[in-house]
Design a protein around this motif. Structure first.
Motif, PDB file in Angstrom:
ATOM      1  N   PRO A   6       0.829  -1.212   0.000  1.00  0.00           N
ATOM      2  CA  PRO A   6       0.000   0.000   0.000  1.00  0.00           C
ATOM      3  C   PRO A   6       0.864   1.263   0.000  1.00  0.00           C
ATOM      4  O   PRO A   6       1.843   1.352   0.738  1.00  0.00           O
ATOM      5  N   ILE A   7       0.496   2.217  -0.837  1.00  0.00           N
ATOM      6  CA  ILE A   7       1.238   3.475  -0.957  1.00  0.00           C
ATOM      7  C   ILE A   7       0.259   4.644  -0.853  1.00  0.00           C
ATOM      8  O   ILE A   7      -0.796   4.630  -1.478  1.00  0.00           O
ATOM      9  N   VAL A   8       0.626   5.633  -0.048  1.00  0.00           N
ATOM     10  CA  VAL A   8      -0.127   6.885   0.023  1.00  0.00           C
ATOM     11  C   VAL A   8       0.804   8.006  -0.430  1.00  0.00           C
ATOM     12  O   VAL A   8       1.890   8.168   0.123  1.00  0.00           O
ATOM     13  N   PHE A   9       0.407   8.742  -1.454  1.00  0.00           N
ATOM     14  CA  PHE A   9       1.262   9.817  -1.979  1.00  0.00           C
ATOM     15  C   PHE A   9       0.753  11.187  -1.539  1.00  0.00           C
ATOM     16  O   PHE A   9      -0.412  11.363  -1.174  1.00  0.00           O
ATOM     17  N   TRP A  10       1.656  12.140  -1.591  1.00  0.00           N
ATOM     18  CA  TRP A  10       1.341  13.541  -1.282  1.00  0.00           C
ATOM     19  C   TRP A  10       2.000  14.423  -2.337  1.00  0.00           C
ATOM     20  O   TRP A  10       3.121  14.164  -2.765  1.00  0.00           O
ATOM     21  N   PRO A  27      -9.306   4.748  -7.424  1.00  0.00           N
ATOM     22  CA  PRO A  27      -7.886   4.490  -7.742  1.00  0.00           C
ATOM     23  C   PRO A  27      -7.645   3.107  -8.325  1.00  0.00           C
ATOM     24  O   PRO A  27      -6.846   2.948  -9.247  1.00  0.00           O
ATOM     25  N   GLY A  28      -8.316   2.086  -7.777  1.00  0.00           N
ATOM     26  CA  GLY A  28      -8.284   0.753  -8.371  1.00  0.00           C
ATOM     27  C   GLY A  28      -6.996  -0.029  -8.207  1.00  0.00           C
ATOM     28  O   GLY A  28      -6.881  -1.130  -8.746  1.00  0.00           O
ATOM     29  N   ARG A  29      -6.037   0.518  -7.510  1.00  0.00           N
ATOM     30  CA  ARG A  29      -4.744  -0.164  -7.387  1.00  0.00           C
ATOM     31  C   ARG A  29      -4.271  -0.122  -5.935  1.00  0.00           C
ATOM     32  O   ARG A  29      -5.061   0.046  -5.024  1.00  0.00           O
ATOM     33  N   ASN A  30      -2.973  -0.249  -5.736  1.00  0.00           N
ATOM     34  CA  ASN A  30      -2.414  -0.224  -4.379  1.00  0.00           C
ATOM     35  C   ASN A  30      -1.974   1.177  -3.963  1.00  0.00           C
ATOM     36  O   ASN A  30      -1.258   1.350  -2.988  1.00  0.00           O
ATOM     37  N   VAL A  31      -2.418   2.171  -4.723  1.00  0.00           N
ATOM     38  CA  VAL A  31      -1.956   3.543  -4.506  1.00  0.00           C
ATOM     39  C   VAL A  31      -3.143   4.499  -4.370  1.00  0.00           C
ATOM     40  O   VAL A  31      -4.115   4.408  -5.124  1.00  0.00           O
ATOM     41  N   ASP A 182      -3.409   6.524   8.167  1.00  0.00           N
ATOM     42  CA  ASP A 182      -4.031   5.881   9.323  1.00  0.00           C
ATOM     43  C   ASP A 182      -5.109   4.888   8.872  1.00  0.00           C
ATOM     44  O   ASP A 182      -5.204   3.774   9.399  1.00  0.00           O
ATOM     45  N   ARG A 183      -5.901   5.275   7.875  1.00  0.00           N
ATOM     46  CA  ARG A 183      -6.952   4.371   7.373  1.00  0.00           C
ATOM     47  C   ARG A 183      -6.344   3.111   6.776  1.00  0.00           C
ATOM     48  O   ARG A 183      -6.846   2.008   6.988  1.00  0.00           O
ATOM     49  N   VAL A 184      -5.233   3.282   6.027  1.00  0.00           N
ATOM     50  CA  VAL A 184      -4.578   2.124   5.420  1.00  0.00           C
ATOM     51  C   VAL A 184      -4.016   1.203   6.502  1.00  0.00           C
ATOM     52  O   VAL A 184      -4.154  -0.024   6.434  1.00  0.00           O
ATOM     53  N   LEU A 185      -3.399   1.786   7.526  1.00  0.00           N
ATOM     54  CA  LEU A 185      -2.829   0.975   8.615  1.00  0.00           C
ATOM     55  C   LEU A 185      -3.911   0.233   9.397  1.00  0.00           C
ATOM     56  O   LEU A 185      -3.646  -0.789  10.030  1.00  0.00           O
ATOM     57  N   ARG A 186      -5.129   0.749   9.329  1.00  0.00           N
ATOM     58  CA  ARG A 186      -6.243   0.087  10.008  1.00  0.00           C
ATOM     59  C   ARG A 186      -6.941  -0.933   9.109  1.00  0.00           C
ATOM     60  O   ARG A 186      -7.965  -1.509   9.495  1.00  0.00           O
ATOM     61  N   LYS A 189      -8.149  -0.532   1.962  1.00  0.00           N
ATOM     62  CA  LYS A 189      -7.382  -0.745   0.742  1.00  0.00           C
ATOM     63  C   LYS A 189      -7.263   0.566  -0.035  1.00  0.00           C
ATOM     64  O   LYS A 189      -8.273   1.239  -0.277  1.00  0.00           O
ATOM     65  N   PRO A 190      -6.049   0.949  -0.459  1.00  0.00           N
ATOM     66  CA  PRO A 190      -5.898   2.168  -1.257  1.00  0.00           C
ATOM     67  C   PRO A 190      -6.803   2.192  -2.488  1.00  0.00           C
ATOM     68  O   PRO A 190      -7.283   3.256  -2.886  1.00  0.00           O
TER      69      PRO A 190
END
Length: 230
Positions: A6-10, A27-31, A182-186, A189-190
């Motif tokens: 999982p990746i979260v970008f800024w 997004p449909g993917r892991n990002v 935080d949502r991803v860690l909980r 899915k991205p």
């Protein structure tokens, strides 16, 4: 690099064009993450401010990263054709001529400056990407030497001596990105978390620079400014 972690970008400007996500809503993917721009409106707003600040302005040169400097996930230049066409159409209606001056390395800036001079630009903008940010002071010094009307994306440019900036307020975007992490860690899915867009913008005017150039900032802009640098 991965289709599973999982990746979260800024602060990614064109996540769809870069191939990071299928769409902003899905997004449909892991990002997923926070996109910097959704469409051409924020760019057009800067041109509108420039026109209001300098009704005589005619030619706006914009320093941009060369296509090769912004590859998509397949290594190809990101396709920004549609965005550029929409911005060009909007600026044409304002009576402005615009031209992009691409750079792909630090060594390209001198030739870009020379090309902007040859074209006869009276105004200047610069895309807020890492390569160009590195040369922020040189760009602003060039604008001051040539007495150009310069409008930028973020307040750092105005604080460094640029004439004006209109763009995103950083702090709220950082908080929203942290909340997405935080949502991803909980367990979220991205792929199912929509890409978000900034919600707060600020107008910063450097009145000291304007006085240096013998330019009077219209009261209509000063009244709307979030910050005026005296």
């Amino acid at each position: 690099a991965t289709t599973t972690i999982p990746i979260v970008f800024w602060r990614v400007g064109f996540p769809v064009e870069l191939g990071l996500v299928d769409s902003l809503a899905k997004p449909g993917r892991n990002v997923t993450g926070l996109a910097w721009f959704a469409d051409e409106s924020i760019y057009v707003k800067r041109f509108q401010l420039l026109r209001e600040l300098a009704p005589h302005a005619a030619r706006v040169g914009t320093i941009v990263p060369a296509p090769a400097a912004m590859p998509d996930t397949e290594g190809r230049p990101a396709d920004r054709t549609r965005l550029v066409e929409k911005i060009s159409a909007a600026t044409h209606r304002m009576g402005l001529q615009t031209r992009h001056f691409p750079v792909k390395a630090l060594a390209d800036f001198d030739s870009a400056f020379a090309a902007i001079e040859r074209w006869g630009a009276d105004s200047l903008m610069a895309l807020d990407v890492p390569l160009i940010i590195l040369e922020r002071r040189r760009i602003i010094e060039f604008a001051r030497r040539r007495r150009l009307i310069d409008v930028y994306e973020t307040r750092e440019w105005a604080e460094a001596g640029g004439l004006m900036s209109y763009g995103i307020v950083f702090a709220p975007t950082l908080r929203r990105t942290a909340e997405m992490v935080d949502r991803v860690l909980r367990g979220a899915k991205p792929a199912h978390i929509p890409v978000e867009l900034p919600s707060e913008y600020e107008l910063v005017v450097n009145r000291a620079t304007a006085k240096q150039q013998g330019l009077e900032i219209p009261q209509s802009i000063l009244l709307r400014a979030d910050r005026v640098i005296e």
